[in-house]
Design a protein around this motif. Structure first.
Motif, PDB file in Angstrom:
ATOM      1  N   GLU A 118     -97.723  -3.139   6.111  1.00 18.35           N
ATOM      2  CA  GLU A 118     -98.065  -4.032   7.222  1.00 18.35           C
ATOM      3  C   GLU A 118     -98.337  -3.243   8.507  1.00 18.35           C
ATOM      4  N   TRP A 119     -97.599  -2.187   8.731  1.00 23.41           N
ATOM      5  CA  TRP A 119     -97.828  -1.348   9.914  1.00 23.41           C
ATOM      6  C   TRP A 119     -99.223  -0.740   9.856  1.00 23.41           C
ATOM      7  N   ILE A 120     -99.585  -0.219   8.690  1.00 19.61           N
ATOM      8  CA  ILE A 120    -100.907   0.394   8.512  1.00 19.61           C
ATOM      9  C   ILE A 120    -102.006  -0.653   8.673  1.00 19.61           C
ATOM     10  N   TYR A 121    -101.791  -1.821   8.077  1.00 21.99           N
ATOM     11  CA  TYR A 121    -102.795  -2.885   8.113  1.00 21.99           C
ATOM     12  C   TYR A 121    -103.049  -3.356   9.544  1.00 21.99           C
ATOM     13  N   LYS A 122    -101.986  -3.492  10.327  1.00 22.48           N
ATOM     14  CA  LYS A 122    -102.128  -3.988  11.696  1.00 22.48           C
ATOM     15  C   LYS A 122    -102.982  -3.047  12.529  1.00 22.48           C
ATOM     16  N   ARG A 123    -102.874  -1.754  12.293  1.00 21.25           N
ATOM     17  CA  ARG A 123    -103.561  -0.775  13.134  1.00 21.25           C
ATOM     18  C   ARG A 123    -104.953  -0.399  12.644  1.00 21.25           C
ATOM     19  N   PHE A 124    -105.175  -0.418  11.345  1.00 14.60           N
ATOM     20  CA  PHE A 124    -106.438   0.104  10.820  1.00 14.60           C
ATOM     21  C   PHE A 124    -107.269  -0.917  10.046  1.00 14.60           C
ATOM     22  N   ARG A 125    -106.680  -2.048   9.713  1.00 14.19           N
ATOM     23  CA  ARG A 125    -107.375  -3.137   9.020  1.00 14.19           C
ATOM     24  C   ARG A 125    -108.142  -2.686   7.775  1.00 14.19           C
ATOM     25  N   PRO A 126    -107.510  -1.918   6.905  1.00 18.36           N
ATOM     26  CA  PRO A 126    -108.186  -1.614   5.638  1.00 18.36           C
ATOM     27  C   PRO A 126    -108.143  -2.833   4.719  1.00 18.36           C
ATOM     28  N   VAL A 127    -108.949  -2.810   3.703  1.00 15.82           N
ATOM     29  CA  VAL A 127    -108.780  -3.757   2.596  1.00 15.82           C
ATOM     30  C   VAL A 127    -107.586  -3.258   1.785  1.00 15.82           C
ATOM     31  N   VAL A 128    -106.571  -4.085   1.634  1.00 17.43           N
ATOM     32  CA  VAL A 128    -105.325  -3.651   1.000  1.00 17.43           C
ATOM     33  C   VAL A 128    -105.285  -4.113  -0.449  1.00 17.43           C
ATOM     34  N   VAL A 129    -105.059  -3.157  -1.335  1.00 21.13           N
ATOM     35  CA  VAL A 129    -104.844  -3.446  -2.751  1.00 21.13           C
ATOM     36  C   VAL A 129    -103.445  -2.954  -3.097  1.00 21.13           C
ATOM     37  N   VAL A 130    -102.571  -3.871  -3.499  1.00 20.78           N
ATOM     38  CA  VAL A 130    -101.197  -3.531  -3.865  1.00 20.78           C
ATOM     39  C   VAL A 130    -101.114  -3.500  -5.388  1.00 20.78           C
ATOM     40  N   LEU A 131    -100.840  -2.337  -5.931  1.00 18.42           N
ATOM     41  CA  LEU A 131    -100.710  -2.177  -7.378  1.00 18.42           C
ATOM     42  C   LEU A 131     -99.221  -2.147  -7.726  1.00 18.42           C
ATOM     43  N   LEU A 132     -98.775  -3.110  -8.507  1.00 14.08           N
ATOM     44  CA  LEU A 132     -97.367  -3.213  -8.872  1.00 14.08           C
ATOM     45  C   LEU A 132     -97.182  -3.054 -10.373  1.00 14.08           C
ATOM     46  N   ARG A 133     -96.068  -2.463 -10.721  1.00 13.72           N
ATOM     47  CA  ARG A 133     -95.669  -2.345 -12.119  1.00 13.72           C
ATOM     48  C   ARG A 133     -94.225  -2.800 -12.221  1.00 13.72           C
ATOM     49  N   ASN A 134     -93.825  -3.347 -13.352  1.00  9.68           N
ATOM     50  CA  ASN A 134     -92.455  -3.788 -13.532  1.00  9.68           C
ATOM     51  C   ASN A 134     -91.495  -2.684 -13.087  1.00  9.68           C
ATOM     52  N   PRO A 135     -90.566  -2.972 -12.157  1.00 12.15           N
ATOM     53  CA  PRO A 135     -89.678  -1.913 -11.651  1.00 12.15           C
ATOM     54  C   PRO A 135     -88.890  -1.209 -12.746  1.00 12.15           C
ATOM     55  N   TYR A 136     -88.547  -1.926 -13.824  1.00 12.32           N
ATOM     56  CA  TYR A 136     -87.816  -1.266 -14.915  1.00 12.32           C
ATOM     57  C   TYR A 136     -88.681  -0.169 -15.537  1.00 12.32           C
ATOM     58  N   SER A 137     -89.965  -0.471 -15.757  1.00  7.43           N
ATOM     59  CA  SER A 137     -90.866   0.519 -16.351  1.00  7.43           C
ATOM     60  C   SER A 137     -91.055   1.709 -15.419  1.00  7.43           C
ATOM     61  N   VAL A 138     -91.173   1.424 -14.107  1.00  7.07           N
ATOM     62  CA  VAL A 138     -91.319   2.504 -13.134  1.00  7.07           C
ATOM     63  C   VAL A 138     -90.072   3.382 -13.134  1.00  7.07           C
ATOM     64  N   ILE A 181     -79.008   4.073  -8.707  1.00  6.67           N
ATOM     65  CA  ILE A 181     -79.579   4.287  -7.373  1.00  6.67           C
ATOM     66  C   ILE A 181     -81.090   4.141  -7.417  1.00  6.67           C
ATOM     67  N   LEU A 182     -81.711   4.773  -8.383  1.00  6.65           N
ATOM     68  CA  LEU A 182     -83.166   4.721  -8.512  1.00  6.65           C
ATOM     69  C   LEU A 182     -83.634   3.296  -8.759  1.00  6.65           C
ATOM     70  N   ALA A 183     -82.973   2.593  -9.678  1.00  4.08           N
ATOM     71  CA  ALA A 183     -83.378   1.223 -10.016  1.00  4.08           C
ATOM     72  C   ALA A 183     -83.233   0.290  -8.822  1.00  4.08           C
ATOM     73  N   SER A 184     -82.138   0.413  -8.068  1.00  4.09           N
ATOM     74  CA  SER A 184     -81.927  -0.492  -6.937  1.00  4.09           C
ATOM     75  C   SER A 184     -82.967  -0.250  -5.844  1.00  4.09           C
ATOM     76  N   ARG A 185     -83.336   0.995  -5.605  1.00  8.81           N
ATOM     77  CA  ARG A 185     -84.303   1.283  -4.550  1.00  8.81           C
ATOM     78  C   ARG A 185     -85.716   0.883  -4.957  1.00  8.81           C
ATOM     79  N   LEU A 186     -86.055   1.077  -6.212  1.00  8.20           N
ATOM     80  CA  LEU A 186     -87.376   0.634  -6.677  1.00  8.20           C
ATOM     81  C   LEU A 186     -87.476  -0.890  -6.624  1.00  8.20           C
ATOM     82  N   GLY A 187     -86.394  -1.562  -6.992  1.00  6.16           N
ATOM     83  CA  GLY A 187     -86.388  -3.023  -6.886  1.00  6.16           C
ATOM     84  C   GLY A 187     -86.570  -3.483  -5.452  1.00  6.16           C
ATOM     85  N   ALA A 188     -85.966  -2.746  -4.513  1.00 11.43           N
ATOM     86  CA  ALA A 188     -86.116  -3.093  -3.101  1.00 11.43           C
ATOM     87  C   ALA A 188     -87.565  -2.933  -2.656  1.00 11.43           C
ATOM     88  N   TYR A 189     -88.221  -1.841  -3.036  1.00 13.55           N
ATOM     89  CA  TYR A 189     -89.626  -1.645  -2.684  1.00 13.55           C
ATOM     90  C   TYR A 189     -90.498  -2.754  -3.282  1.00 13.55           C
TER      91      TYR A 189
END
Length: 213
Positions: A118-138, A181-189
């Protein structure tokens, strides 16, 4: 509906690590009219990673060094320390091509910007593509490649912890084993990305699992 300005705007492809973003970037880069920027925002490399490699900056805050990196990246240029490596040769080739063909559309791929889109989008207005994968798989993929990986702490990033992750702070702080630790932080992201996308219906959310069908 995409406007004519959208067709000229740079694209930010943001995702968690090990989500298939490099593969997507390579596919998109096959177009002769694309300038592919592969993670020019590795903040620790540039010495501005005080907030961690996956930083969060409140939407209304200023951060000159961070903004400069994206301004250069979205223009199709960046800087890189001289070295004898395939990566540096690829950098020189891209810089030369962008100099000869400055009208090419920039696609900036980043696994470091997900909590800060959101910080980047507000300042530069790119077209945003969010690529998500199941956090467990990541989590599983990261753990297999880097068994000790835990990512940088989230609770120490004030705005991220208080504004976005408050209800989950106890879970983040009590996770003890490396995998926890890794799983909880990836879930947060993952949560932060989905909530940000919900506030911006103009963003495109793509799921790794759908691309694999």
């Amino acid at each position: 509906m995409r406007t004519q300005d959208d067709m000229r705007s740079p694209i930010l492809l943001t995702s968690m690590p090990r989500s298939g973003s490099t593969w997507c970037m390579k596919v998109l880069a096959k177009s002769g009219n694309v300038c592919a920027m592969m993670e020019p925002d590795h903040l620790d490399v540039w010495g501005v990673g005080d907030k961690g490699m996956h930083p969060h900056i409140d939407v209304d805050m200023e951060h000159g060094a961070y903004g400069h990196i994206y301004k250069k990246g979205f223009s199709g240029h960046t800087r890189r320390r001289m070295s004898i490596s395939r990566g540096y040769l690829a950098y020189l080739r891209r810089e030369f091509t962008q100099y000869m063909q400055p009208s090419r559309r920039v696609i900036l791929k980043s696994v470091y910007s997900l909590a800060n889109t959101e910080w980047i989008y507000k300042r530069f207005r790119p077209v945003v593509v969010v690529l998500l994968r199941n956090p467990y798989s990541v989590c599983h993929s990261i753990h297999r490649k880097w068994p000790d990986a835990r990512l940088k702490p989230l609770a120490s990033q004030g705005g991220l912890a208080s504004r976005l992750l408050g209800p989950h702070r106890d879970l983040l702080e009590t996770a003890a084993k490396p995998y926890e630790i890794l799983a909880s932080r990836l879930g947060a992201y993952h949560k932060v990305a989905l909530e940000a996308a919900g506030r911006h219906p103009e963003w495109l959310v793509v799921r790794h699992e759908d691309l694999c069908h």
